[in-house]
Every structure is written in structure tokens, then in C-alpha cells.
Motif scaffolding. Structure first.
Motif, mmCIF file in Angstrom:
data_model
loop_
_atom_site.group_PDB
_atom_site.id
_atom_site.type_symbol
_atom_site.label_atom_id
_atom_site.label_comp_id
_atom_site.label_asym_id
_atom_site.label_seq_id
_atom_site.Cartn_x
_atom_site.Cartn_y
_atom_site.Cartn_z
ATOM 1 N N THR A 120 0.814 -1.220 0.000
ATOM 2 C CA THR A 120 0.000 0.000 0.000
ATOM 3 C C THR A 120 0.848 1.270 0.000
ATOM 4 O OG1 THR A 120 -0.107 0.169 2.426
ATOM 5 C CG2 THR A 120 -1.777 -1.202 1.341
ATOM 6 N N HIS A 121 2.121 1.148 0.312
ATOM 7 C CA HIS A 121 2.942 2.338 0.574
ATOM 8 C C HIS A 121 3.023 3.269 -0.627
ATOM 9 C CE1 HIS A 121 5.310 0.194 4.051
ATOM 10 N NE2 HIS A 121 4.003 0.301 4.281
ATOM 11 N N PHE A 122 3.183 2.705 -1.811
ATOM 12 C CA PHE A 122 3.341 3.550 -2.999
ATOM 13 C C PHE A 122 2.088 4.387 -3.247
ATOM 14 C CE2 PHE A 122 2.602 3.956 -7.639
ATOM 15 C CZ PHE A 122 3.584 4.900 -7.904
ATOM 16 N N ASP A 123 0.940 3.744 -3.348
ATOM 17 C CA ASP A 123 -0.304 4.456 -3.649
ATOM 18 C C ASP A 123 -0.642 5.466 -2.558
ATOM 19 O OD1 ASP A 123 -2.856 4.931 -5.018
ATOM 20 O OD2 ASP A 123 -3.737 3.877 -3.321
ATOM 21 N N TYR A 124 -0.547 5.046 -1.307
ATOM 22 C CA TYR A 124 -0.904 5.938 -0.200
ATOM 23 C C TYR A 124 0.035 7.145 -0.143
ATOM 24 C CZ TYR A 124 -3.988 2.306 1.787
ATOM 25 O OH TYR A 124 -4.984 1.387 1.992
ATOM 26 N N THR A 125 1.319 6.906 -0.374
ATOM 27 C CA THR A 125 2.284 8.003 -0.337
ATOM 28 C C THR A 125 2.020 9.006 -1.454
ATOM 29 O OG1 THR A 125 4.019 6.665 0.681
ATOM 30 C CG2 THR A 125 4.725 8.597 -0.570
ATOM 31 N N MET A 126 1.788 8.515 -2.651
ATOM 32 C CA MET A 126 1.559 9.415 -3.781
ATOM 33 C C MET A 126 0.329 10.283 -3.533
ATOM 34 S SD MET A 126 4.057 8.853 -5.907
ATOM 35 C CE MET A 126 3.655 9.213 -7.620
ATOM 36 N N ARG A 127 -0.720 9.695 -3.002
ATOM 37 C CA ARG A 127 -1.942 10.447 -2.717
ATOM 38 C C ARG A 127 -1.739 11.441 -1.582
ATOM 39 N NH1 ARG A 127 -5.938 5.468 -2.106
ATOM 40 N NH2 ARG A 127 -7.435 7.073 -1.479
ATOM 41 N N ALA A 128 -0.982 11.043 -0.571
ATOM 42 C CA ALA A 128 -0.757 11.939 0.562
ATOM 43 C C ALA A 128 0.104 13.134 0.172
ATOM 44 C CB ALA A 128 -0.101 11.168 1.708
ATOM 45 N N LEU A 129 1.146 12.890 -0.602
ATOM 46 C CA LEU A 129 1.977 14.001 -1.060
ATOM 47 C C LEU A 129 1.188 14.951 -1.947
ATOM 48 C CD1 LEU A 129 5.259 12.014 -1.869
ATOM 49 C CD2 LEU A 129 4.931 13.638 0.018
ATOM 50 N N GLU A 130 0.335 14.382 -2.798
ATOM 51 C CA GLU A 130 -0.514 15.210 -3.650
ATOM 52 C C GLU A 130 -1.453 16.072 -2.817
ATOM 53 O OE1 GLU A 130 -1.771 16.774 -7.217
ATOM 54 O OE2 GLU A 130 -0.184 15.294 -6.953
ATOM 55 N N ALA A 131 -1.857 15.551 -1.653
ATOM 56 C CA ALA A 131 -2.754 16.285 -0.757
ATOM 57 C C ALA A 131 -2.006 17.256 0.153
ATOM 58 C CB ALA A 131 -3.547 15.294 0.093
ATOM 59 N N GLY A 132 -0.682 17.322 0.003
ATOM 60 C CA GLY A 132 0.096 18.289 0.768
ATOM 61 C C GLY A 132 0.490 17.833 2.148
#
Length: 342
Positions: free
Chosen positions: A77-89
Motif C-alpha cells: 500500500t505504501h506507494f499508492d498511499y504516499t503518492m496520494r498523501a503528497l498530492e494532498a500536501g
């Protein structure tokens, strides 16, 4: 210093007893909530910890009061969750390994650079007492130049749960090897030029390996051996380091994890029986283990989030770990040494 407000994603053993406890005891960090899809766990989060219980990552990312998230979730899950979290600031702390592939790692680093947010991996074992002790011996010149380093982590029996499945990125080599390889790369300051990995699959009921034996060759001529096993009823040394002046051997695991699971990391104290031993032509002595400091990981993160220092484990260093795993997988498949420049 500005307070950084954190939400944890996942309320399993590590999210509950490790990340939550460390964050709650770190100045200038505030644990404001934990996300779980399990209703019973959400009740526990609110009643036992007194923080907000989120039902999903989406709810966390939509909360403008959250500055950073910690991923205590399965490895895949780390890749998807990280990409979304960084996109959310949001700043992101992933548990180790950072992700499953080098391409995922590169994309995560690029997204972090674009967002201006912090991205780091929970390399708490850079703050283990045994690792700090060996690092100190090397810095003081007592081993001379480190030429051969063996590190092992064993246990007996196949892993269960998501760590026993390939889909979720399970297996002891990827999970615990992420710590061991990271420690090796920081102890031997030279590029990795060759990698060989041998895997065993001795448990028919298990999807993941029973044994993993990694050999790394370094440009300066040093060798590192990483041995992770699920068939080790008798432990090997945790550290076995041969230098040009002396050899250091150390058994046993850092006591901080057990202390955390019992509720208070400050009670962690190593039994002198497991202190290391340093031996050479000019030395033959027991080496008391330096105190570990897992709390230092989140203290560093708080300072980095406030712009006052750099990360203890910057993503560029984690990329080297992921590059080793990428070459190791290739080696295991092709059954040969892979030439590298890592």
C-alpha cells in the motif's frame, strides 16, 4: 518550534504500540488521529488513546488539520498511499520497506520533490544500541577498516498474516532485510559493485521464502552478508564484523521493541550477557552496548518538519536500499551475481 500534527494509517501492532507511543512522547509532534477500516479498532482508538478515529485514508487526506501521515500498513500500500498523501500536501513517513520496486521509489521521490513535502522511511534501527555501538567502534578506529560484515535475523516457522503473502510484499528478507541492508550501506561507505541472492522455499504452505542469503561486494573490496531465516532455531550473531585491527561479535536484539510492547520504551535495558565482544592482537574485551534511541527518529522528524534540520533517513538513501533489492531479485531469478553501481 512549530507543532506538526500527525495521523497514523493503520492500527495493527506496529501502528498501535510503536508509532503512536513514540509520536505521543515527542515534543512538537501531536498525534491527532488514527485511521482504521475496522469499527472495533476505531472504538479502541477513541477510548484508549483519546484521539480521532478515521475510517479511511481519504478522510485523513481531506482533514486540513493533518500535516503528516505515518503509514503502518502492508508494504504493497505504501506507494499508492504516499503518492496520494503528497498530492494532498502531507508529509509522509512510511514503514519499511518504502515500497516494492525501484520505479515506485523513484516516483515517490519525484512527487515529494514536486510537492515540497518530507518523505522518509521509519529506519528506527539506525538507532539500535548494537548498531550505534559498532558505528562508534568504527569511528574510534578500534576495528580498523571494516572488511567483512555479516548480519543475521532469524526465527523458526513460516510467517502468517499479510507478511506471509507475496501480494502484500511479505517475506522476512524484504521486511527485516530493509533494516539490515540499510545498516550495511551506512557502515560501509563505498558503492556496491556486485550482488548475489540465494532464496529457499522450504515451507510448502508458505508463499514467501524460508531463507534468504544476500552477498554484497563493495568497490573498496569489502563484503557484506545479510542472512534472514525462518528456519533458525539457534540464533547467529546479530553483528559479526571483521576489521583490519580487530573483530566484533554481538548476539541478541535491541531491547527497545520489547519495552515498547510493554508500554514504556524508557525501561529498555540490555542484559550484560548479550554485550558484544571485541578481539584482536591488541584488544580482548567485552563492549557494553550503547543505549538505543528510537525516540530520536521522531525527534528528528519534528525538527525537519519545522525546517530546522535534515532527515535522519532521507529518501535518496532509501533509494539505495531499494536498488539493492531490485538487483537482488534479479540475481535470485537468474541465479548469478549481478554487477551494479549502487
Amino acid at each position: 518550534m512549530k507543532t506538526t500534527r500527525i495521523a497514523i494509517i493503520g492500527f495493527g501492532r506496529w501502528g498501535r504500540y510503536c508509532h503512536a507511543a513514540l509520536i505521543r512522547n515527542t515534543p512538537n509532534l501531536e498525534l491527532i488521529g488514527i485511521a482504521s477500516s475496522n469499527p472495533e479498532k476505531r472504538t479502541q482508538i477513541e477510548s484508549e488513546l483519546g484521539v480521532k478515529a478515521y475510517d479511511s485514508l481519504e478522510e485523513v487526506l481531506a482533514d486540513a488539520t493533518v500535516d503528516a501521515i505515518v503509514l503502518a500498513t502492508p508494504n504493497d500500500t505504501h506507494f499508492d498511499y504516499t503518492m496520494r498523501a503528497l498530492e494532498a500536501g502531507k508529509h509522509v513517513v512510511t514503514d519499511k520497506p518504502m515500497c516494492l520496486t525501484l520505479s515506485e521509489c523513484d516516483a515517490m521521490i519525484e512527487r515529494a520533490n514536486q510537492s515540497g513535502k518530507l518523505l522518509t522511511t521509519f529506519q528506527n534501527r539506525r538507532l539500535d544500541g548494537d548498531y550505534l555501538t559498532l558505528k562508534s567502534l568504527l569511528a574510534e578506529g578500534e576495528l580498523g577498516e571494516l572488511r567483512w560484515l555479516e548480519m543475521a535475523w532469524g526465527g523458526f516457522g513460516p510467517w502468517g498474516g499479510w507478511r506471509g503473502t507475496l501480494q502484500h510484499g511479505g517475506g522476512k528478507f524484504l521486511d527485516l532485510g530493509a533494516h539490515l541492508v540499510d545498516q550495511m550501506l551506512t557502515l560501509i561507505p563505498s558503492p556496491v559493485t556486485g550482488i548475489y541472492l540465494r532464496l529457499h522455499h522450504d515451507y510448502p504452505q508458505s508463499e514467501v521464502e524460508s531463507e534468504a542469503f544476500l552477498v554484497m561486494e563493495f568497490q573498496n573490496g569489502a563484503t557484506a552478508v545479510c542472512d534472514t531465516s525462518s528456519m533458525a532455531a539457534i540464533d547467529k550473531p546479530r553483528f559479526y564484523a571483521r576489521g583490519t585491527k580487530a573483530t566484533f561479535q554481538k548476539f541478541g536484539l535491541d531491547p527497545q521493541e520489547n519495552a515498547l510492547m510493554k508500554g514504556d520504551i524508557t525501561t529498555a535495558k540490555e542484559d550484560p550477557v548479550t554485550f558484544g565482544h571485541l578481539k584482536g592482537p591488541q584488544v580482548d574485551r567485552t563492549v557494553p552496548t550503547l543505549a538505543g534511541n528510537w525516540a530520536g527518529f521522531y525527534e528528528n522528524f519534528a525538527q525537519a518538519a519545522a525546517g530546522e534540520t535534515t532527515l535522519l533517513a532521507p529518501p535518496e538513501q532509501t533509494r539505495r536500499v531499494m536498488a539493492v533489492f531490485e538487483a537482488a531479485k534479479q540475481s535470485a531469478t537468474q541465479r548469478q551475481v549481478i554487477q551494479t553501481s549502487i
